[in-house]
Write a protein that holds these residues in place. Structure first.
Motif, PDB file in Angstrom:
ATOM      1  N   LYS A  76      18.974 -11.680  -0.151  1.00  0.00           N
ATOM      2  CA  LYS A  76      18.198 -12.654  -0.920  1.00  0.00           C
ATOM      3  C   LYS A  76      18.639 -12.687  -2.378  1.00  0.00           C
ATOM      4  N   GLY A  77      18.835 -11.505  -2.962  1.00  0.00           N
ATOM      5  CA  GLY A  77      19.292 -11.446  -4.347  1.00  0.00           C
ATOM      6  C   GLY A  77      20.681 -12.037  -4.524  1.00  0.00           C
ATOM      7  N   SER A  78      21.566 -11.776  -3.588  1.00  0.00           N
ATOM      8  CA  SER A  78      22.924 -12.324  -3.660  1.00  0.00           C
ATOM      9  C   SER A  78      22.909 -13.840  -3.551  1.00  0.00           C
ATOM     10  N   TYR A  79      22.098 -14.362  -2.659  1.00  0.00           N
ATOM     11  CA  TYR A  79      22.017 -15.813  -2.504  1.00  0.00           C
ATOM     12  C   TYR A  79      21.417 -16.463  -3.753  1.00  0.00           C
ATOM     13  N   SER A  80      20.399 -15.845  -4.320  1.00  0.00           N
ATOM     14  CA  SER A  80      19.805 -16.381  -5.548  1.00  0.00           C
ATOM     15  C   SER A  80      20.822 -16.377  -6.681  1.00  0.00           C
ATOM     16  N   PHE A  81      21.557 -15.289  -6.813  1.00  0.00           N
ATOM     17  CA  PHE A  81      22.590 -15.199  -7.839  1.00  0.00           C
ATOM     18  C   PHE A  81      23.669 -16.247  -7.612  1.00  0.00           C
ATOM     19  N   PHE A  82      24.063 -16.448  -6.365  1.00  0.00           N
ATOM     20  CA  PHE A  82      25.063 -17.450  -6.022  1.00  0.00           C
ATOM     21  C   PHE A  82      24.591 -18.851  -6.387  1.00  0.00           C
ATOM     22  N   THR A  83      23.350 -19.189  -6.075  1.00  0.00           N
ATOM     23  CA  THR A  83      22.852 -20.528  -6.389  1.00  0.00           C
ATOM     24  C   THR A  83      22.736 -20.757  -7.894  1.00  0.00           C
ATOM     25  N   VAL A  84      22.376 -19.727  -8.658  1.00  0.00           N
ATOM     26  CA  VAL A  84      22.316 -19.868 -10.119  1.00  0.00           C
ATOM     27  C   VAL A  84      23.718 -20.121 -10.680  1.00  0.00           C
ATOM     28  N   ILE A  85      24.688 -19.366 -10.209  1.00  0.00           N
ATOM     29  CA  ILE A  85      26.058 -19.553 -10.692  1.00  0.00           C
ATOM     30  C   ILE A  85      26.582 -20.929 -10.291  1.00  0.00           C
ATOM     31  N   LYS A  86      26.281 -21.339  -9.074  1.00  0.00           N
ATOM     32  CA  LYS A  86      26.754 -22.647  -8.608  1.00  0.00           C
ATOM     33  C   LYS A  86      26.110 -23.783  -9.399  1.00  0.00           C
ATOM     34  N   SER A  87      24.816 -23.659  -9.710  1.00  0.00           N
ATOM     35  CA  SER A  87      24.135 -24.729 -10.444  1.00  0.00           C
ATOM     36  C   SER A  87      24.585 -24.792 -11.914  1.00  0.00           C
ATOM     37  N   THR A  88      24.925 -23.660 -12.515  1.00  0.00           N
ATOM     38  CA  THR A  88      25.389 -23.679 -13.900  1.00  0.00           C
ATOM     39  C   THR A  88      26.834 -24.124 -13.996  1.00  0.00           C
TER      40      THR A  88
END
Length: 90
Positions: A76-88
């Motif tokens: 869950k943490g990895s996916y959240s981090f991935f989505t933040v990086i992708k959105s920025t």
């Protein structure tokens, strides 16, 4: 990425299995043929059952236990981090 996720899954899965099997230890000792055993065995049996009350965990460097719940938190943490990086990045 898939190999890394698979490797993490294996560690957490088998760490969880160790925890579950260790929790069954007092019951297995109790179900043994302890009635016919000598007093030394009975004392050892009681001592082992008392020690087995504390859960046994394999840990990652005294940081986190290797269980399936830890695996889910990591994913869950990895996916959240991935989505933040992708959105920025957009």
């Amino acid at each position: 990425m898939v190999a890394m996720c698979f490797q993490l899954t294996l560690y957490c899965w088998f760490g969880n299995e160790v925890t579950l099997k260790a929790a069954e230890l007092p019951l297995c000792i109790w179900q043994s043929e302890w009635i016919e055993a000598d007093n030394d065995f009975k004392k050892s049996m009681i001592l082992t059952m008392m020690r087995a009350k504390k859960p046994l965990y394999l840990t990652v460097g005294n940081f986190a236990p290797l269980t399936l719940s830890t695996f889910i938190v990591i994913i869950k943490g990895s996916y959240s981090f991935f989505t933040v990086i992708k959105s920025t990045g957009e």
